[in-house]
Structures are given as structure tokens and as C-alpha cells.
Design a protein around this motif. Structure first.
Motif, PDB file in Angstrom:
ATOM      1  N   LYS A   1       0.826  -1.202   0.000  1.00 59.55           N
ATOM      2  CA  LYS A   1       0.000   0.000   0.000  1.00 59.55           C
ATOM      3  C   LYS A   1       0.864   1.257   0.000  1.00 59.55           C
ATOM      4  CE  LYS A   1      -2.144   1.439   3.745  1.00 59.55           C
ATOM      5  NZ  LYS A   1      -3.135   1.670   4.833  1.00 59.55           N
TER       6      LYS A   1
ATOM      7  N   ARG B   1       1.169   3.836  -3.378  1.00 60.15           N
ATOM      8  CA  ARG B   1       0.781   5.252  -3.349  1.00 60.15           C
ATOM      9  C   ARG B   1       1.783   6.136  -4.083  1.00 60.15           C
ATOM     10  NH1 ARG B   1      -1.497   5.745   2.893  1.00 60.15           N
ATOM     11  NH2 ARG B   1      -3.680   5.284   2.391  1.00 60.15           N
TER      12      ARG B   1
ATOM     13  N   ILE C   1       1.334   4.777  -8.214  1.00 60.78           N
ATOM     14  CA  ILE C   1       0.104   5.124  -8.931  1.00 60.78           C
ATOM     15  C   ILE C   1       0.195   6.473  -9.637  1.00 60.78           C
ATOM     16  CG2 ILE C   1      -2.328   5.747  -8.556  1.00 60.78           C
ATOM     17  CD1 ILE C   1      -2.436   3.362  -6.559  1.00 60.78           C
TER      18      ILE C   1
ATOM     19  N   GLY D   1      -6.387  -9.241  -5.537  1.00 61.64           N
ATOM     20  CA  GLY D   1      -7.087  -8.020  -5.180  1.00 61.64           C
ATOM     21  C   GLY D   1      -6.306  -6.777  -5.534  1.00 61.64           C
ATOM     22  N   MET D   2      -4.987  -6.821  -5.325  1.00 61.23           N
ATOM     23  CA  MET D   2      -4.147  -5.689  -5.710  1.00 61.23           C
ATOM     24  C   MET D   2      -4.214  -5.457  -7.215  1.00 61.23           C
ATOM     25  SD  MET D   2      -0.766  -6.322  -3.372  1.00 61.23           S
ATOM     26  CE  MET D   2      -0.799  -6.167  -1.578  1.00 61.23           C
ATOM     27  N   CYS D   3      -4.211  -6.552  -7.978  1.00 61.08           N
ATOM     28  CA  CYS D   3      -4.360  -6.437  -9.433  1.00 61.08           C
ATOM     29  C   CYS D   3      -5.679  -5.758  -9.772  1.00 61.08           C
ATOM     30  CB  CYS D   3      -4.277  -7.825 -10.069  1.00 61.08           C
ATOM     31  SG  CYS D   3      -4.855  -7.907 -11.779  1.00 61.08           S
ATOM     32  N   ALA D   4      -6.759  -6.198  -9.119  1.00 66.45           N
ATOM     33  CA  ALA D   4      -8.080  -5.650  -9.416  1.00 66.45           C
ATOM     34  C   ALA D   4      -8.142  -4.146  -9.160  1.00 66.45           C
ATOM     35  CB  ALA D   4      -9.137  -6.368  -8.582  1.00 66.45           C
ATOM     36  N   ASP D   5      -7.454  -3.684  -8.111  1.00 66.73           N
ATOM     37  CA  ASP D   5      -7.484  -2.257  -7.760  1.00 66.73           C
ATOM     38  C   ASP D   5      -6.461  -1.430  -8.527  1.00 66.73           C
ATOM     39  OD1 ASP D   5      -8.650  -1.446  -4.466  1.00 66.73           O
ATOM     40  OD2 ASP D   5      -9.378  -3.006  -5.798  1.00 66.73           O
ATOM     41  N   TRP D   6      -5.299  -2.010  -8.795  1.00 62.99           N
ATOM     42  CA  TRP D   6      -4.178  -1.188  -9.252  1.00 62.99           C
ATOM     43  C   TRP D   6      -3.772  -1.377 -10.701  1.00 62.99           C
ATOM     44  CZ3 TRP D   6      -0.920  -2.604  -4.293  1.00 62.99           C
ATOM     45  CH2 TRP D   6      -1.507  -1.961  -3.184  1.00 62.99           C
TER      46      TRP D   6
ATOM     47  N   ARG E   1      -5.419  -0.820 -13.336  1.00 64.32           N
ATOM     48  CA  ARG E   1      -5.904   0.331 -14.113  1.00 64.32           C
ATOM     49  C   ARG E   1      -4.969   1.527 -13.996  1.00 64.32           C
ATOM     50  NH1 ARG E   1     -11.279   0.799 -10.638  1.00 64.32           N
ATOM     51  NH2 ARG E   1     -10.760  -1.415 -10.505  1.00 64.32           N
ATOM     52  N   HIS E   2      -4.111   1.519 -12.962  1.00 65.55           N
ATOM     53  CA  HIS E   2      -3.153   2.607 -12.763  1.00 65.55           C
ATOM     54  C   HIS E   2      -1.781   2.289 -13.356  1.00 65.55           C
ATOM     55  CE1 HIS E   2      -6.022   4.608 -10.166  1.00 65.55           C
ATOM     56  NE2 HIS E   2      -6.123   3.519  -9.426  1.00 65.55           N
TER      57      HIS E   2
END
Length: 254
Positions: free
Chosen positions: A126, A130, A133, A171-176, A178-179
Motif C-alpha cells: 500500500k 501510493r 500510482i 485483489g491488488m491487481c483488481a485495484d491497481w 488500471r493505474h
């Protein structure tokens, strides 16, 4: 894509739990591919000895001593590392093993294991994400295990922690993703390390392992390097949320 997509020149990599064993081997592999590496752990003396080994080989190696199980220490540690330069690659390797029959497993030992194997992955990733991203790029490799997929008597909490890391990776893939971040897992089988020394020296266990593993032997830590470089490099630019098993075929057979 670069003519050599595996080249890590100009990249900076932070490797947790890098004072010895798999962490140090992964740091060496990334350094050999051209990355400047930052070794993390709690013991500054051990880290400095490891960094000196790499520097002797002509590689760029720094140290960052902080406790990955302490979220405040992680935030301060990552801030200090990024003040010296961007983190392009994160290898979440820090981990411990504790063995006991599940019915006798102490609650405080469960907490210790989860803090190190699971919570630390969340805290460090995390904090690093930050910074990644806003730049729109970054590589995160979480060290999983064959125990992300397989259970064995006496290590149920360890298997639970590594299974959770596997799903946290997705889960990290799912959130990040796109960045512009690629987040994947690297799952070692049974390797000759300090943490496994008692098993390596146990003739009965070693015989079982060699019979159970199609390759017929323990892994050598340097054999993890190629997969780590692949996941840390442009060669894996469209690989995301995956776990690469490096286990001599153990998870492929019954």
C-alpha cells in the motif's frame, strides 16, 4: 518494448526480508539484470553484510532497516527510501514459518505469523503503490508458496497466510492494474534455505520430498531468479494477478 525486455537497468527495487536466503537471492538476480537494489529487514548489520556481498560483485545495493510488521515504521521507511529515488519494483518477501499441531497452535504465534506473512504485504505494498500510482507504472511481486495451494500437517496457519497472500495479490491487481501497476505472485516450492534447514537435514522428510517432487530434489534459491526478473521486467507487461509456481512440478501432480 525494449530490445531486451528483461533488462532492469535504470530500475530501483526494494526487497523485503533480504538479509539472507530467498530474499538475498532475489536481490542478486535483480541486480544482475541491472536493477539498483534496496535491501530491507530489521537487522541493519545483517543487511549491511548482504549489501557488501552484492557491492563486491559490482552491483548497486542500499539498505533500509525497518520492521515491515509495524505500519508506522513502514510508512516512515518507505518515505525515507523514496526520498532517495523512486521504487520501480517491490518484492514482498519477508516471512516466517511456525510449526505445531493446529489444535495446539498458540494464538499469539498465529498473530505473529499473520503480521509477518500477510499484514506486512498489505502495509508495504500500500505504501509503495501510493508512490507508483501517480507515475502510472510499477511492479509488485508478492512471495507466495506451494502452501498457497497445498496443505500439510503442522503448518495450517502458514498455509492460511500464504493462501491469503495469493488472494491479496489478485485483489491488488483488481485495484491497481488500471493505474499501470502489474502485481503478481511468485510461489516457491521446497528450497534449501536457513528457514528449512531442519527439514533439509531430516533424511525421512528429504526422501519424501524427492519422491513427491517430479524434479526429484530440493530447489536451489538461485533458481527463483529467472521468474523474479520476468515478473519485475517489461517482459511481463500484460501479466497481472497471476501466481507463478517454481516448485519442480510439485503442484502439477498427485
Amino acid at each position: 518494448m525494449a530490445s531486451n525486455p528483461f533488462n532492469l537497468s535504470g530500475r530501483r527495487a526494494l526487497i523485503t526480508g533480504a538479509g539472507q536466503g530467498i530474499g538475498l537471492a532475489l536481490a542478486r538476480a535483480l541486480a544482475e539484470a541491472g536493477a539498483a537494489v534496496v535491501l530491507n529487514g530489521r537487522d541493519a548489520g545483517k543487511l549491511e553484510r548482504a549489501a557488501s556481498l552484492l557491492r563486491t560483485g559490482g552491483y548497486s545495493a542500499e539498505i533500509a532497516a525497518f520492521d515491515v510488521t509495524d505500519p508506522e515504521a513502514v510508512r516512515a521507511g518507505i518515505a525515507a527510501v523514496t526520498a532517495q529515488g523512486d521504487i520501480d519494483i517491490l518484492i514482498n518477501n519477508a516471512g516466517i514459518q511456525r510449526r505445531a499441531p493446529l489444535q495446539d497452535f498458540p494464538e499469539d504465534t498465529w498473530d505473529e505469523l499473520m503480521r509477518t506473512n500477510l499484514d506486512a504485504v498489505f502495509y508495504v505494498a500500500k505504501s509503495v503503490a501510493r508512490h507508483m500510482i501517480p507515475r502510472g507504472r510499477g511492479k509488485i511481486v508478492n512471495i507466495c508458496s506451494v502452501q498457497s495451494e497445498l496443505g500439510r500437517p503442522g503448518i495450517a496457519p502458514y498455509a492460511a497466510s500464504k493462501g491469503a497472500v495469493r488472494m491479496l495479490t489478485r485483489g491488488m491487481c483488481a485495484d491497481w492494474a488500471r493505474h499501470g501497476l502489474q502485481v503478481n505472485g511468485l510461489a516457491p516450492g521446497y528450497f534449501e534455505t536457513e528457514m528449512n534447514r531442519a527439514l533439509v537435514e531430516n533424511p525421512e522428510f528429504s526422501a519424501w520430498l524427492c519422491n513427491r517432487t517430479p524434479a526429484g530434489r530440493w530447489g536451489r534459491v538461485e533458481e527463483l531468479g529467472g521468474a523474479a526478473v520476468f515478473l519485475a521486467s517489461d517482459a511481463s507487461s500484460f501479466v497481472n494477478g497471476q501466481v507463478v509456481f517454481v516448485d519442480g512440478g510439485m503442484t502439477a501432480v498427485v
